[in-house]
Design a protein around this motif. Structure first.
Motif, PDB file in Angstrom:
ATOM      1  N   SER A  54       1.009  -1.160  -0.148  1.00 51.42           N
ATOM      2  CA  SER A  54      -0.157  -0.426   0.261  1.00 51.42           C
ATOM      3  C   SER A  54       1.062   1.392  -0.169  1.00 51.42           C
ATOM      4  N   ASP A  55       1.717   1.278   0.104  1.00 57.18           N
ATOM      5  CA  ASP A  55       3.106   2.158   0.120  1.00 57.18           C
ATOM      6  C   ASP A  55       3.976   2.832  -1.139  1.00 57.18           C
ATOM      7  N   ASP A  67       4.348   3.159  -5.191  1.00 58.18           N
ATOM      8  CA  ASP A  67       3.938   4.208  -6.176  1.00 58.18           C
ATOM      9  C   ASP A  67       4.531   3.716  -7.311  1.00 58.18           C
ATOM     10  N   ARG A  97       0.156   1.447  -6.151  1.00 58.50           N
ATOM     11  CA  ARG A  97      -0.783   2.487  -6.860  1.00 58.50           C
ATOM     12  C   ARG A  97       0.171   2.364  -7.932  1.00 58.50           C
ATOM     13  N   THR A 140      -4.478   2.874  -7.255  1.00 57.97           N
ATOM     14  CA  THR A 140      -4.828   1.570  -6.573  1.00 57.97           C
ATOM     15  C   THR A 140      -6.218   0.731  -7.181  1.00 57.97           C
ATOM     16  N   SER A 171       3.249  13.199  -1.428  1.00 58.93           N
ATOM     17  CA  SER A 171       3.199  12.003  -0.952  1.00 58.93           C
ATOM     18  C   SER A 171       5.130  11.628  -0.556  1.00 58.93           C
ATOM     19  N   ASP A 226       6.510  10.549   2.170  1.00 59.79           N
ATOM     20  CA  ASP A 226       6.777   8.586   2.522  1.00 59.79           C
ATOM     21  C   ASP A 226       6.773   7.650   1.463  1.00 59.79           C
ATOM     22  N   ARG A 227       5.956   7.712   0.585  1.00 61.19           N
ATOM     23  CA  ARG A 227       6.262   6.333  -0.399  1.00 61.19           C
ATOM     24  C   ARG A 227       6.938   6.257  -1.025  1.00 61.19           C
ATOM     25  N   ARG A 228       6.985   4.755  -1.480  1.00 60.04           N
ATOM     26  CA  ARG A 228       8.213   4.598  -2.335  1.00 60.04           C
ATOM     27  C   ARG A 228       7.817   5.065  -3.718  1.00 60.04           C
ATOM     28  N   ARG A 229       8.899   4.660  -4.834  1.00 55.80           N
ATOM     29  CA  ARG A 229       8.135   5.155  -6.427  1.00 55.80           C
ATOM     30  C   ARG A 229       9.544   4.030  -6.928  1.00 55.80           C
ATOM     31  N   TYR A 259       9.900  -3.371   0.796  1.00 59.89           N
ATOM     32  CA  TYR A 259       9.055  -2.828   1.569  1.00 59.89           C
ATOM     33  C   TYR A 259       9.098  -3.908   2.293  1.00 59.89           C
TER      34      TYR A 259
END
Length: 299
Positions: free
Chosen positions: A40-41, A43, A84, A102, A145, A147-150, A257
């Protein structure tokens, strides 16, 4: 039984009830098992080449390159539940076709409806054409965002037929610090393949012609160029020649992750809450029985 001993047993029994109740709340466990990870974190920004060369018939035999790419992207989305996905496509220009979502059905629809440029629509293939737009999309995502990983998944054949001076200085290394990983997926062969005239790849309508020779035009995948792009991004390059085999790639995306050891699953304990619950139930039943007997004796 003496009164003092009975009092001591009552205290011990009720203390055990409290400890068992606390154990249930703490959900004790031992060992490890594997449970599916919901990413969920994460992208995933897909960068897709939609130039006419992606119609060349040299993927998995004589299948258009874009057909193989579409199948792989759908399979990758299935392998990364909860992540996502967004899509940036490039040809004569580069544009964000779908922001991060998502909704896998929406992503699948965007992949399915992705169309290639017509034979005269483009201005020559440039594998580095999406760099400026890619950089903007990633920066906006990082601001919104942080804090999200891309990660970036580049999909194309690496062929350059545009002017070398047209986009000089564009380097995928410019976005390397904005991503946590990804991959470059290459389609086609260095031997190359012809490109059908028809948008639905019907070969009965003939093939594109080379305007300088009037012979059938052949598109050659540039695998070395794709490898350089992967090196600039700091991600692996994979030459895709047939469907399947994407689980290992998805595992690599999920590794940092989840558990940091390359698994698509994160470790979880075997819970012993049920055992603490049974102990608590037994102690409560004993307490109720003793209390009932005391009430019966007084009557």
């Amino acid at each position: 039984m003496s009164p003092s001993r009975a009092t001591t047993l009552t205290v011990v029994r009720r203390l055990a009830i409290v400890l068992a109740f606390v154990a249930v709340l703490l959900r004790p466990g031992v060992g490890h098992t594997e449970v599916p990870t919901q990413l969920s974190d994460l992208d995933v920004l897909v960068v897709v080449d939609r130039t006419r060369s992606m119609a060349a018939l040299d993927y998995d035999g004589r299948t258009p390159r874009i057909i193989g790419a579409k199948a792989d992207l759908k399979a990758l989305a299935d392998e990364l539940p909860g992540a996502r996905f967004g899509m940036l496509a490039f040809g004569a220009d580069a544009r964000l076709l779908m922001p991060f979502t998502t909704d896998t059905s929406a992503f699948d629809a965007a992949v399915e409806t992705l169309y290639l440029e017509g034979p005269t629509d483009g201005s020559g293939s440039r594998a580095d054409r999406p760099v400026p737009e890619l950089q903007d999309v990633l920066k906006r995502a990082a601001d919104q965002s942080p804090d999200r990983r891309r990660i970036v998944v580049y999909v194309g054949d690496g062929e350059d037929t545009g002017s070398a001076a047209e986009e000089a200085g564009h380097d995928f290394g410019d976005v390397r610090d904005l991503v946590a990983g990804g991959a470059v997926l290459g389609y086609g062969t260095t031997q190359g393949g012809p490109m059908p005239q028809s948008d639905d790849f019907d070969t009965s309508l003939g093939y594109l012609r080379d305007p300088t020779t009037d012979d059938t035009a052949i598109s050659h995948a540039d695998l070395e160029h794709l490898d350089r792009i992967a090196h600039q991004l700091g991600v692996p390059f994979e030459h895709r020649t047939a469907p399947g085999g994407l689980r290992k790639l998805a595992d690599a995306f999920a590794a940092s992750y989840s558990d940091g050891h390359g698994g698509h699953d994160r470790p979880a304990q075997h819970e012993l809450t049920w055992l603490a619950g049974l102990v608590l139930l037994g102690l409560v039943l004993v307490e109720l029985r003793i209390g009932w007997r005391a009430v019966w004796r007084t009557r």
